[in-house]
Scaffold this active site. Structure first.
Site, PDB file in Angstrom:
ATOM      1  N   HIS A 248      25.569  89.223 -31.558  1.00  0.00           N
ATOM      2  CA  HIS A 248      26.185  87.923 -31.260  1.00  0.00           C
ATOM      3  C   HIS A 248      25.281  87.063 -30.371  1.00  0.00           C
ATOM      4  O   HIS A 248      25.763  86.380 -29.467  1.00  0.00           O
ATOM      5  CB  HIS A 248      27.539  88.116 -30.572  1.00  0.00           C
ATOM      6  N   ASP A 301      29.463  94.647 -28.992  1.00  0.00           N
ATOM      7  CA  ASP A 301      30.240  94.976 -30.181  1.00  0.00           C
ATOM      8  C   ASP A 301      29.531  94.489 -31.437  1.00  0.00           C
ATOM      9  O   ASP A 301      28.627  93.655 -31.384  1.00  0.00           O
ATOM     10  CB  ASP A 301      31.628  94.332 -30.095  1.00  0.00           C
ATOM     11  N   GLU A 302      29.963  95.017 -32.576  1.00  0.00           N
ATOM     12  CA  GLU A 302      29.523  94.575 -33.904  1.00  0.00           C
ATOM     13  C   GLU A 302      27.994  94.424 -33.983  1.00  0.00           C
ATOM     14  O   GLU A 302      27.481  93.397 -34.424  1.00  0.00           O
ATOM     15  CB  GLU A 302      30.211  93.243 -34.262  1.00  0.00           C
ATOM     16  N   VAL A 303      27.289  95.456 -33.572  1.00  0.00           N
ATOM     17  CA  VAL A 303      25.824  95.415 -33.568  1.00  0.00           C
ATOM     18  C   VAL A 303      25.295  96.003 -34.873  1.00  0.00           C
ATOM     19  O   VAL A 303      25.393  97.208 -35.109  1.00  0.00           O
ATOM     20  CB  VAL A 303      25.260  96.178 -32.353  1.00  0.00           C
ATOM     21  N   GLU A 352      32.939  99.737 -29.239  1.00  0.00           N
ATOM     22  CA  GLU A 352      31.833 100.303 -30.005  1.00  0.00           C
ATOM     23  C   GLU A 352      30.894 101.132 -29.137  1.00  0.00           C
ATOM     24  O   GLU A 352      30.258 102.081 -29.618  1.00  0.00           O
ATOM     25  CB  GLU A 352      31.041  99.197 -30.704  1.00  0.00           C
TER      26      GLU A 352
END
Length: 508
Positions: A248, A301-303, A352
């Protein structure tokens, strides 16, 4: 802070359920009411305290306006509230004592609290008891005498506000923050930057906002951040800033392209150069200068690490360091955590980091859950880690198809032992992600559904009845409207929609 144990909450819940709930949101821990009506005098009304402070004086002024929205000349009734605070200069941090006692007799109103923050909550509760009678043009408190002993079930009750997907001006942020106090929300989780824009003016690395903000006007200066933190503090609201890395983070690349893998594959941030961590440390160091909370949120998160495997420079570094991309993610999170700890701040991250690294994380790390069906809260608390609950299926406020009733039905401690719930589940919150939210619709997207989350995080665990809550929820929505908050109808099937037709706010 006085935090009730699970057994105390159960007993309190049974006593609450045995009496008709007043029009107070959220429901207090314990309360008793009588059958008398007392009048409150607007002319000459005052707060008195033996521990005066600027913060209390400001709160007295705010709540006097809430108590008396209509002008009346009637001088009969109680004209004074005595406020006793034993530690009126307490610093605002996670776990601060927010308890209070409120007493209304036929001749006096008294508030007592350990800290000024508990006193603020008592003033809010009192504001919901005082009603204006249009027939007699007088202010009344029904069901006196009133005795309330109250404290939150959880110490962390947040709203995430995303100022990257859409910029939120200072006036908008302040109006939203002020509204949090009406439901005893105590934390602004400020998702300050993301891949879409970087609106924060970092003095150490000014090109981040100059090149990463949507425009030259949609930015926050150092003084702006400091102003928001102080505005919130005066209302008992912590500000926990999130700077999301290494994912992000595409908005960082315009100002400092060398910290991104490549021009075409720009995140996660480049782990192979020290410049990346110099910039991250600079941003957090700058934020430390204008924030007071002992926690920073590092996101993480969301890597998606595929850029690292396909960018020659990063791939060569992975080979040299004998790391997989997943291991490099761990290296990145640990290095950012270490630099945050080096600044004297604690770390919070999205779940995560637990899913990837588990008990190898520093034990002081707070894990914020969000994934649907997640069992991370149960796993992490069993291992002795603290957690924050924010179920994306139920407590994400941008999910407009989720009703307040569904939000109300959530329980942060489901499947968790009572002793771990009491000590390691810090609370939770509603997450106001900003993809479809800006100044034009943020209030009605947050309210009134946030109230359901607020009561779940404040009131005893046994307070769960939607039928019992429904009339109070409608009353509270009307209260928000009377205070100028654009709270949407409670009966909407889609959040933030306008009323379907004419009618009273109590019926919509």
């Amino acid at each position: 802070m006085m935090r009730p144990t699970a057994l105390a909450l159960l007993a309190c819940g049974l006593s609450v359920c045995s009496a008709a709930a007043p029009n107070i949101w959220p429901v207090p821990m314990t309360y008793s009411f009588g059958t008398s009506t007392v009048q409150v005098s607007q002319p000459g009304f005052k707060f008195t305290t033996t521990t005066p402070s600027t913060d209390l004086t400001n709160a007295f002024a705010r709540y006097t306006e809430h108590y008396f929205p209509h002008t009346t000349s009637s001088t009969a009734g109680i004209s004074e509230v005595t406020v006793t605070v034993s530690a009126p200069s307490t610093e605002l941090q996670l776990g601060v004592d927010e308890s209070y006692n409120l007493s209304v007799t036929t001749s006096a109103i008294a508030i007592s609290a350990v800290t000024q923050f508990g006193a603020y909550h008592a003033m809010e509760t009192l504001s919901q008891l005082i009603v204006f009678d249009f027939n007699t043009t007088t202010y009344l408190i029904h069901q006196a005498p009133v005795s309330i002993t109250d404290a939150p079930r959880f110490p962390h009750r947040e709203v995430l506000v995303d100022s990257s997907r859409h910029f939120e001006p200072l006036a908008s942020l302040k109006k939203v923050i002020a509204s949090f106090t009406y439901a005893k929300i105590n934390t602004l989780h400020w998702h300050l930057v993301d891949e879409q824009s970087f609106p924060y003016d970092s003095p150490s690395f000014p090109l981040l906002s100059r090149m990463g903000a949507y425009s030259g006007y949609e930015r926050f200066s150092q003084n702006d951040v400091k102003d928001i933190v102080e505005f919130a503090r005066q209302r008992g609201i912590r500000v926990v800033v999130e700077v999301d890395t290494p994912g992000h983070a595409a908005s960082w690349c315009g100002g400092y392209p060398e910290i991104c893998p490549s021009a075409t594959c720009n995140m996660p941030l480049n782990p192979s150069t020290n410049k990346t961590f110099d910039v991250i440390k600079g941003v957090f160091s700058d934020l430390k200068e204008v924030t007071i909370d002992t926690h920073f949120h590092i996101g993480s998160d969301e890597v998606d690490t595929s850029c690292w495997d396909t960018t020659p420079e990063v791939k060569a570094w992975l080979t040299q360091q004998n790391l997989t991309a997943t291991q490099a993610y761990g290296y990145f999170v640990n290095r950012v955590s270490d630099l945050v700890h080096g600044l004297g701040r604690s770390v919070t991250g999205w779940e995560e980091i637990w899913n990837t690294f588990g008990t190898s994380l520093n034990k002081s790390t707070i894990i914020q859950t969000w994934l649907s069906g997640s069992t991370v809260a149960k796993q992490a608390t069993a291992a002795g880690y603290r957690v924050i609950y924010s179920n994306s299926n139920a407590w994400y406020l941008d999910h407009l198809d989720v009703t307040w009733e569904t939000m109300y039905a959530q329980e942060p401690c489901t499947g968790i032992d009572d002793n771990l719930c009491d000590t390691l589940v810090l609370g939770g919150g509603g997450e106001m992600w900003g993809e479809t939210v800006d100044t034009s619709d943020i209030e009605q997207t947050i309210w009134p559904r946030l109230a359901a989350i607020a009561e779940r995080l404040w009131s005893p665990r046994a307070v769960t009845s939607v039928p019992d809550a429904t009339p109070r929820m409608r009353y509270f929505r009307c209260l928000l409207n009377r205070r100028g908050v654009a709270a949407a109808p409670t009966t909407n099937t889609i959040g933030r929609e306008a009323p379907v037709g004419p009618g009273s706010c109590f019926d919509q």
